[in-house]
Design a protein around this motif. Structure first.
Motif, short mmCIF file in Angstrom:
data_model
loop_
_atom_site.label_atom_id
_atom_site.label_comp_id
_atom_site.label_asym_id
_atom_site.label_seq_id
_atom_site.Cartn_x
_atom_site.Cartn_y
_atom_site.Cartn_z
N GLY A 399 0.99 -1.04 0.04
CA GLY A 399 0.27 0.24 -0.18
C GLY A 399 0.94 1.05 -0.14
N GLY A 400 2.11 1.53 -0.47
CA GLY A 400 3.19 2.20 -0.17
C GLY A 400 3.01 3.24 -1.52
N TRP A 401 4.34 2.98 -2.19
CA TRP A 401 4.34 3.91 -3.06
C TRP A 401 6.10 3.82 -3.82
N GLU A 402 6.37 3.53 -4.77
CA GLU A 402 7.89 3.01 -5.74
C GLU A 402 7.65 4.59 -6.35
N LEU A 403 8.59 5.32 -6.14
CA LEU A 403 8.32 6.55 -6.87
C LEU A 403 10.36 6.85 -7.82
N GLU A 404 10.38 6.84 -8.87
CA GLU A 404 11.39 7.37 -9.44
C GLU A 404 11.59 8.78 -9.57
N VAL A 405 12.06 9.56 -9.01
CA VAL A 405 12.56 10.20 -9.09
C VAL A 405 14.49 11.66 -9.01
N GLU A 406 13.98 13.00 -9.61
CA GLU A 406 14.47 13.69 -10.23
C GLU A 406 14.87 15.00 -9.86
N LEU A 407 15.89 14.91 -8.66
CA LEU A 407 16.00 16.64 -8.42
C LEU A 407 16.94 17.32 -7.95
N PRO A 408 17.27 19.20 -7.75
CA PRO A 408 18.59 18.97 -7.42
C PRO A 408 19.14 18.56 -6.32
N LYS A 409 20.66 18.30 -6.66
CA LYS A 409 21.31 18.33 -5.91
C LYS A 409 20.87 18.80 -4.12
N ARG A 410 21.50 19.92 -3.74
CA ARG A 410 20.91 20.81 -3.04
C ARG A 410 19.93 21.01 -2.05
N SER A 411 18.20 20.34 -2.77
CA SER A 411 16.99 19.85 -2.61
C SER A 411 17.60 18.95 -2.04
N PHE A 412 17.95 17.57 -2.61
CA PHE A 412 18.21 16.56 -2.61
C PHE A 412 18.77 16.08 -0.98
N GLU A 413 20.21 17.22 -0.96
CA GLU A 413 20.71 17.15 0.77
C GLU A 413 20.03 17.74 1.71
N ARG A 414 19.17 19.03 1.42
CA ARG A 414 18.53 19.09 2.66
C ARG A 414 17.54 18.61 2.80
N LEU A 415 16.54 17.98 1.65
CA LEU A 415 15.66 16.82 2.23
C LEU A 415 16.04 15.98 2.97
N ILE A 416 17.58 15.30 2.95
CA ILE A 416 17.74 14.21 3.80
C ILE A 416 18.33 14.90 5.25
N GLN A 417 18.58 15.45 5.20
CA GLN A 417 18.66 16.65 6.49
C GLN A 417 17.51 16.71 7.06
N GLN A 418 16.60 17.30 6.12
CA GLN A 418 15.08 17.95 7.58
C GLN A 418 14.38 16.21 7.32
N GLU A 419 14.27 15.23 6.21
CA GLU A 419 13.63 13.92 6.08
C GLU A 419 14.56 12.78 6.86
N GLN A 420 14.51 12.94 8.20
CA GLN A 420 15.11 11.70 8.48
C GLN A 420 15.04 10.66 7.53
N ASP A 421 14.11 9.54 7.40
CA ASP A 421 13.26 8.52 6.51
C ASP A 421 13.88 8.38 5.43
N LEU A 422 14.10 9.50 5.09
CA LEU A 422 14.25 9.50 3.45
C LEU A 422 15.55 8.28 2.89
N GLU A 423 17.05 8.91 3.63
CA GLU A 423 17.97 7.80 4.03
C GLU A 423 17.72 6.23 3.72
N LYS A 424 16.72 6.11 4.56
CA LYS A 424 16.58 4.67 4.84
C LYS A 424 15.72 4.08 3.68
N ARG A 425 14.93 4.77 2.56
CA ARG A 425 13.80 4.67 2.09
C ARG A 425 14.36 4.43 0.46
N LEU A 426 16.06 4.92 0.55
CA LEU A 426 16.48 4.51 -1.41
C LEU A 426 17.07 3.20 -1.79
N ILE A 427 16.25 3.30 -2.73
CA ILE A 427 16.32 1.91 -3.20
C ILE A 427 17.61 1.35 -3.63
N ALA A 428 17.99 3.10 -4.82
CA ALA A 428 19.10 2.93 -5.81
C ALA A 428 19.38 4.82 -5.77
#
Length: 428
Positions: A399-428
């Motif tokens: 019931g979750g989601w599998e997303l293929e995303v593309e985003l600026p490196k700066r935005s990705f690094e900021r999301l990693i800092q703000q959303e602690q669960d994001l790094e755990k959810r990365l597949i590749a």
């Protein structure tokens, strides 16, 4: 009692330092505000106290000094560089026998003069009505002359209740109209999001040169003048980054100021939403000002109030034409990204560097990630849609989601800092 004049420009300016030393730049800004509102300062009274007096804000001695200045100069109003309570305003008016305006009322008056668009006028009126709602009794002080008797009991209270009802009806009507305007703005932002057009918002202290810079970049005719709050209504224009074959939308917004009244922040929240949903903020700073660090802090405080503190910023140090020996230049942070530009919007020196910085920012290195989210990650999923481009999405068996995303490196690094669960959810 006294007959309160409806108009009047001759003003006595009053500034009382509460537990701090006298700041000459703050006094100069206060005088500029009064002049911008159309007042003609004829006297200035300054003093200091450990704490405001509950009745008059200032002490009896200073109150007598202001009263003498009002009478001597024939002033029609006294303007305070402070936020006064309704009772303090009434007490001061009785004491001085003239109108009293506090800092909030002064800024609201300037905004009322500057508003040009339908939305801007509604927002100013809403802020004024909210401010007025606690001060309605001032308009009916003449009824205090009536000392009772048959047929004379209670008319003031009845009229006050009527005024409050009419006022609340008008506030509700304005809110409904602003909701419709906000809905239209939301549709516009949604359409721009679908078209993947990033928005760059100019923010900064009032009179820092935002509108001049906006005109220089977009060849627009937005009103720009050496006065506080010359621009009130937001304006959006297309800005082509020709050398890279792309474009952004540039937004010019209202300038901020120290001790910005809460009524204005609340009333202009829909307009300021253009800032809170921007992809990048260009923080325009008056490089020549001695108080520039204080102004930067004030602007960042307001950005925090409207939920825009996490949006990436590039600081634009403007007005270097007033600083002998200062040259246009770019400055980079420890991450190698541009975080500061020195230029002159008036002469155009350094504008090419700003265009270069925008082109570089919006064509920085992107990251391509595959993310698997669980059902409770709805908020994280929404942020990925906001911050980047979702190339594909499928619902998992859990019931979750599998997303293929593309985003600026700066935005990705900021999301990693703000959303602690994001790094755990990365597949590749």
């Amino acid at each position: 009692m006294f007959d309160r004049p409806r108009t009047g420009e001759r003003a006595v300016l009053v500034h009382i330092d509460i537990g701090a030393g006298c700041d000459l730049d703050e006094l100069a800004e206060f005088k500029d505000l009064a002049v911008s509102a159309g007042a003609r300062p004829v006297a200035q009274v300054m003093g200091s106290r450990k704490a405001p007096d509950p009745k008059l804000y200032l002490g009896k001695g200073k109150a007598e000094e202001v009263k003498t200045a009002v009478a001597t100069e024939g002033a029609e109003l006294a303007i305070f560089n402070h936020r006064l309570s309704p009772s303090q305003e009434r007490n001061l008016e009785r004491e001085f026998q003239c109108r009293v305006v506090d800092r909030t009322g002064l800024i609201l008056d300037i905004f009322a003069q500057r508003a040009r668009s339908f939305e801007g006028k509604l927002q100013v009126e809403l802020a004024q009505l909210r401010h007025l709602s606690t001060r309605l009794v001032r308009g009916w002080t003449h009824l205090e002359r009536q000392k009772g008797g048959i047929g004379l009991r209670g008319p003031g209270e009845t009229q006050l209740e009527t005024d409050r009802r009419l006022l609340n009806n008008r506030i509700a009507q304005i809110r409904r109209r602003l909701d419709r305007v906000d809905s239209q703005r939301h549709q516009g932002r949604k359409a721009r999001g679908k078209a993947e057009v990033p928005t760059v918002s100019l923010v900064g202290y009032t009179n820092a040169g935002k509108s001049t810079l906006f005109n220089r970049l977009t060849d627009s005719g937005v009103y720009a003048a050496d006065q506080l709050f010359a621009t009130l209504d937001p304006t959006l224009r297309r800005l082509d980054l020709a050398e890279r074959g792309s474009m952004v939308l540039l937004a010019d917004t209202v300038g901020f100021i120290s001790h910005l009244p809460h009524e204005l922040v609340a009333a202009f929240r829909s307009t300021l939403q253009e800032t809170s949903e921007a992809s990048l903020l260009l923080h325009v700073i008056d490089a020549e000002s001695h108080q520039r660090s204080v102004c930067v802090t004030e602007v960042n405080d307001v950005l925090g109030q409207i939920g825009a503190s996490d949006i990436p910023q590039i600081e634009i140090y403007n007005k270097i034409d007033l600083m002998p020996g200062e040259e246009p230049r770019l400055e980079r942070g420890q991450d190698g990204l541009i975080d500061r530009i020195w230029l002159s919007a008036e002469t155009g020196d350094g504008i090419d560097l700003l265009r270069q910085a925008l082109a570089e920012y919006f064509h920085q290195e992107h990251v391509h990630k595959l993310v698997q989210l669980i059902p409770s990650d709805g908020r994280l999923r929404a942020r990925l849609f906001e911050q980047g481009r979702v190339l594909s999405e499928r619902i998992t068996e859990e019931g979750g989601w599998e997303l293929e995303v593309e985003l600026p490196k700066r935005s990705f690094e900021r999301l990693i800092q703000q959303e602690q669960d994001l790094e755990k959810r990365l597949i590749a």
